[in-house]
Design a protein around this motif. Structure first.
Motif, short mmCIF file in Angstrom:
data_model
loop_
_atom_site.label_atom_id
_atom_site.label_comp_id
_atom_site.label_asym_id
_atom_site.label_seq_id
_atom_site.Cartn_x
_atom_site.Cartn_y
_atom_site.Cartn_z
N SER A 1 0.79 -1.23 0.00
CA SER A 1 0.00 0.00 0.00
C SER A 1 0.82 1.28 0.00
N ASP A 2 2.10 1.21 0.34
CA ASP A 2 2.91 2.43 0.30
C ASP A 2 4.39 2.07 0.22
N LEU A 3 5.15 2.95 -0.44
CA LEU A 3 6.57 2.72 -0.69
C LEU A 3 7.31 4.04 -0.59
N SER A 4 8.51 4.00 0.01
CA SER A 4 9.31 5.22 0.12
C SER A 4 10.78 4.90 -0.06
N LEU B 1 14.97 1.18 0.99
CA LEU B 1 13.55 1.43 0.78
C LEU B 1 12.74 0.92 1.97
N ALA B 2 11.54 1.46 2.11
CA ALA B 2 10.59 1.00 3.12
C ALA B 2 9.24 0.82 2.46
N SER B 3 8.54 -0.25 2.84
CA SER B 3 7.23 -0.51 2.25
C SER B 3 6.31 -1.10 3.31
N VAL B 4 4.99 -0.94 3.07
CA VAL B 4 3.98 -1.46 3.99
C VAL B 4 2.87 -2.08 3.17
N SER B 5 2.04 -2.90 3.86
CA SER B 5 0.87 -3.48 3.22
C SER B 5 -0.34 -3.30 4.13
N GLU B 6 -1.52 -3.52 3.57
CA GLU B 6 -2.75 -3.25 4.30
C GLU B 6 -3.01 -4.24 5.43
#
Length: 253
Positions: free
Chosen positions: A167-170, A179-184
């Motif tokens: 759901s998001d990436l930076s 990098l950092a990422s997340v999911s719902e």
């Protein structure tokens, strides 16, 4: 708090909006109507975009301006079975994209350019994967189709650590490959980095080997950076593109 300007930007829900990093009055928006629209804040009261083009038959979920090349913009869209990352030259939106990468197996939700390179971007999808893509390795125009058992050659790395829809990436602005990422469906943030051997393939396209820079540095990088869109336009004027030659030239940068 009342907005300074409020416009009816699209005929359906607006999916994303971003200011142009190099032009203070310019911003762009995409939406569920499949269109990409460029706006000039000085002319927004007329509710007429500076440019508007339908770029997808499905919803366009995300857009991102390139940090180095002011003419490049990436969008995220697609459908079940085929996610689409497209790279556009904002000076020629009426035509085909410069690159169209179909490496995801489901809708692409977000696309983010790397802050240190004109050629690298990250994309995340409903397929729970995050891709790191080097667009300089993609064939111009239509781009690569995903083979059943392999990713296109422009996909440098696939992060498959999420159990739900990413759901998001930076990108880290100080460490180019962090990098950092997340999911719902997760309560955790995943911080990750490509292996050095894999990063070597993308470093050829990097415009800067410094780990950080300020606004003056970025302005200087922007001034000196080669323009992917301009290069392609010149080649078209000279009688057409040869994808193999284009890939070799881009790889030597």
């Amino acid at each position: 708090l009342e907005p300074l300007v409020q416009i009816t930007a699209h005929s359906d829900a607006v999916g994303d909006v971003q200011w142009h990093p190099h032009q203070e009055h310019a911003f762009a928006s995409v939406g569920d109507d499949g269109s990409l629209r460029l706006w000039d804040l000085r002319q927004c009261e007329a509710a007429k975009p500076a440019a508007s083009h339908v770029i997808s038959e499905t919803s366009v979920n995300s857009l991102n301006f390139n940090h180095i090349n002011p003419h490049l913009l990436a969008t995220a869209s697609g459908a079940k079975g085929c996610g689409v990352v497209a790279v556009w030259d904002v000076r020629a939106l009426g035509g085909a994209p410069l690159y169209c990468i179909r490496s995801h197996t489901d809708v692409v939700e977000q696309v983010v350019w790397a802050p240190h390179s004109e050629h690298l971007l990250g994309s995340l999808s409903v397929d729970r994967k995050v891709h790191v893509i080097d667009v300089s390795k993609a064939p111009p125009g239509g781009g690569s189709e995903r083979a059943p058992d392999a990713d296109p050659k422009e996909v440098l790395f696939v992060h498959s650590g999420h159990i739900g829809k990413a759901s998001d990436l930076s990108w880290n602005h100080h460490d180019p490959w962090l990098l950092a990422s997340v999911s719902e469906l997760e309560s955790a943030v995943q911080v990750w980095q490509m292996a050095a051997a894999l990063r070597a393939g993308g470093e050829e396209g990097s415009e800067s080997d410094r780990s950080s820079y300020d606004s003056d540095d970025l302005a200087e990088i922007t001034r000196k950076a080669p323009r992917l869109g301009e290069q392609q336009q010149q080649e078209q004027q000279q009688g057409g593109l040869k994808s193999d030659d284009t890939g070799r030239r881009a790889g030597r940068r």
